[in-house]
Write an enzyme that holds these catalytic residues in place. Structure first.
Site, PDB file in Angstrom:
ATOM      1  N   ASP A 246      14.692  19.402 -16.518  1.00 58.90           N
ATOM      2  CA  ASP A 246      15.202  20.713 -16.104  1.00 58.90           C
ATOM      3  C   ASP A 246      14.059  21.708 -15.933  1.00 58.90           C
ATOM      4  OD1 ASP A 246      17.105  22.526 -15.396  1.00 58.90           O
ATOM      5  OD2 ASP A 246      17.849  22.893 -17.420  1.00 58.90           O
TER       6      ASP A 246
ATOM      7  N   ASN B 291      25.519  18.140  -9.276  1.00 59.05           N
ATOM      8  CA  ASN B 291      24.451  18.606  -8.376  1.00 59.05           C
ATOM      9  C   ASN B 291      24.882  18.687  -6.899  1.00 59.05           C
ATOM     10  OD1 ASN B 291      21.726  17.152 -10.304  1.00 59.05           O
ATOM     11  ND2 ASN B 291      22.529  19.224 -10.326  1.00 59.05           N
TER      12      ASN B 291
HETATM   13  C1  FPP Z   1      16.750  20.296 -12.586  1.00 60.14           C
HETATM   14  O1  FPP Z   1      15.952  21.411 -12.295  1.00 60.14           O
HETATM   15  C2  FPP Z   1      16.291  19.169 -11.853  1.00 60.14           C
HETATM   16  C3  FPP Z   1      17.029  18.447 -10.968  1.00 60.14           C
HETATM   17  C4  FPP Z   1      18.432  18.766 -10.619  1.00 60.14           C
HETATM   18  C5  FPP Z   1      16.460  17.328 -10.242  1.00 60.14           C
HETATM   19  C6  FPP Z   1      15.502  16.461 -11.022  1.00 60.14           C
HETATM   20  C7  FPP Z   1      14.793  15.657 -10.053  1.00 60.14           C
HETATM   21  C8  FPP Z   1      13.438  15.524  -9.992  1.00 60.14           C
HETATM   22  C9  FPP Z   1      12.492  16.046 -10.976  1.00 60.14           C
HETATM   23  C10 FPP Z   1      12.866  14.714  -8.913  1.00 60.14           C
HETATM   24  C11 FPP Z   1      12.953  13.320  -9.371  1.00 60.14           C
HETATM   25  C12 FPP Z   1      12.571  12.456  -8.357  1.00 60.14           C
HETATM   26  C13 FPP Z   1      12.818  11.140  -8.381  1.00 60.14           C
HETATM   27  C14 FPP Z   1      12.110  10.337  -7.413  1.00 60.14           C
HETATM   28  C15 FPP Z   1      13.730  10.464  -9.357  1.00 60.14           C
HETATM   29  P1  FPP Z   1      16.654  22.715 -11.742  1.00 60.14           P
HETATM   30  O2  FPP Z   1      16.528  22.712 -10.271  1.00 60.14           O
HETATM   31  O3  FPP Z   1      18.068  22.792 -12.255  1.00 60.14           O
HETATM   32  O4  FPP Z   1      15.772  23.830 -12.381  1.00 60.14           O
HETATM   33  P2  FPP Z   1      16.238  25.297 -12.763  1.00 60.14           P
HETATM   34  O5  FPP Z   1      17.148  25.174 -13.952  1.00 60.14           O
HETATM   35  O6  FPP Z   1      14.951  25.959 -13.103  1.00 60.14           O
HETATM   36  O7  FPP Z   1      16.919  25.888 -11.556  1.00 60.14           O
END
Ligand code: FPP
Length: 238
Positions: free
Chosen positions: A17, A65
């Site tokens: 996250d 998501n």
């Molecule tokens: C949450 O951060 C993250 C995700 C929803 C996606 C996680 C995916 C990756 C790190 C890429 C992985 C790649 C592969 C190839 C498996 P957020 O966007 O919710 O962050 P925020 O809470 O700061 O908005």
């Protein structure tokens, strides 16, 4: 604090996250945060395999998501595509098996073909890399119950379902339970991740945003885990 160190965790799970906030802090689009998060994912997966962790599970895309903007969803899918294409030429693919946890049917035929090819790659498997994609913990338990129910009905069997049977029908069948669950980004919740499998997991929550999560912090989390007194509900530690 335990007087003796626990063994290394066999299964580490990650809730990655904080990508969006990492980008916003730098006045970059959220997709740049995911791109950086993708680099961290590669580095941390490699670091865990270097440390001989048997099973690692990453929450790449939850059932919730889909509510995100289309451009953000497609950026995440592109990252995954790229990772899988690179995977086939990786030395690690020889002894590490990739598994996808979750319902991959809503994704494109091309991605599903890539997934199925990746899941078949490698001989002499000693490590498992799980990528949770369109995954939800409750959905996982529900599909396990339904799979068992189907078998019961076909066999005219009305015996009660056991925990062992549920275990064997989850997306993580035959894998050890989660020992250490790491969540970056400052929230202290499990967010419908591996609910059943994390029943006795040690939970490590850190303010670090996922793109900034490092090998050093991974080592700190493992060390913290190894000094925990795990009693599994009993009076003595394991
Ligand atoms: C949450 O951060 C993250 C995700 C929803 C996606 C996680 C995916 C990756 C790190 C890429 C992985 C790649 C592969 C190839 C498996 P957020 O966007 O919710 O962050 P925020 O809470 O700061 O908005």
């Amino acid at each position: 604090m335990a007087d003796k160190m626990r063994d290394m965790p066999r299964h580490i799970a990650f809730i990655m996250d904080g990508n969006g906030r990492w980008a916003t802090k730098r006045a970059l689009p959220r997709t740049s945060g995911h791109a950086q998060g993708g680099k961290t994912f590669r580095a941390i997966a490699d670091a865990c395999l270097d440390r001989d962790i048997e099973v690692i599970t990453f929450f790449a895309f939850s059932t919730e998501n889909w509510k995100r903007p289309k451009a953000e969803i497609s950026a995440l899918i592109t990252l995954l595509n790229r990772y899988l294409l690179d995977w086939f030429s990786e030395e690690r693919a020889k002894n590490t098996r990739i598994h996808f946890l979750g319902d991959t049917t809503p994704f494109s035929k091309d991605l599903r073909e890539l997934i199925s090819r990746a899941e078949k790659t490698g001989e002499d498997i000693s490590h498992h890399l799980n990528i949770a994609l369109n995954y939800g913990g409750r959905a996982d338990i529900t599909q396990a119950a339904n799979a068992i129910l189907k078998k019961r009905i076909a066999a005219g069997d009305a015996t009660p379902i056991t925990e062992e049977e549920i275990d064997l029908h989850l997306a993580t069948a035959n894998m050890p339970d989660v020992d250490l669950l790491i969540r970056t980004g400052g929230e202290s919740r499990i967010s419908n991740f591996l609910l059943w499998q994390s029943a006795y997991a040690e939970l490590y929550f850190t303010e670090t945003l996922w793109p900034d999560f490092s090998e050093e912090e991974l080592d700190r989390a493992i060390l913290w885990y190894r000094t925990r007194d795990r009693r599994f509900g009993g009076l003595t530690s394991n």
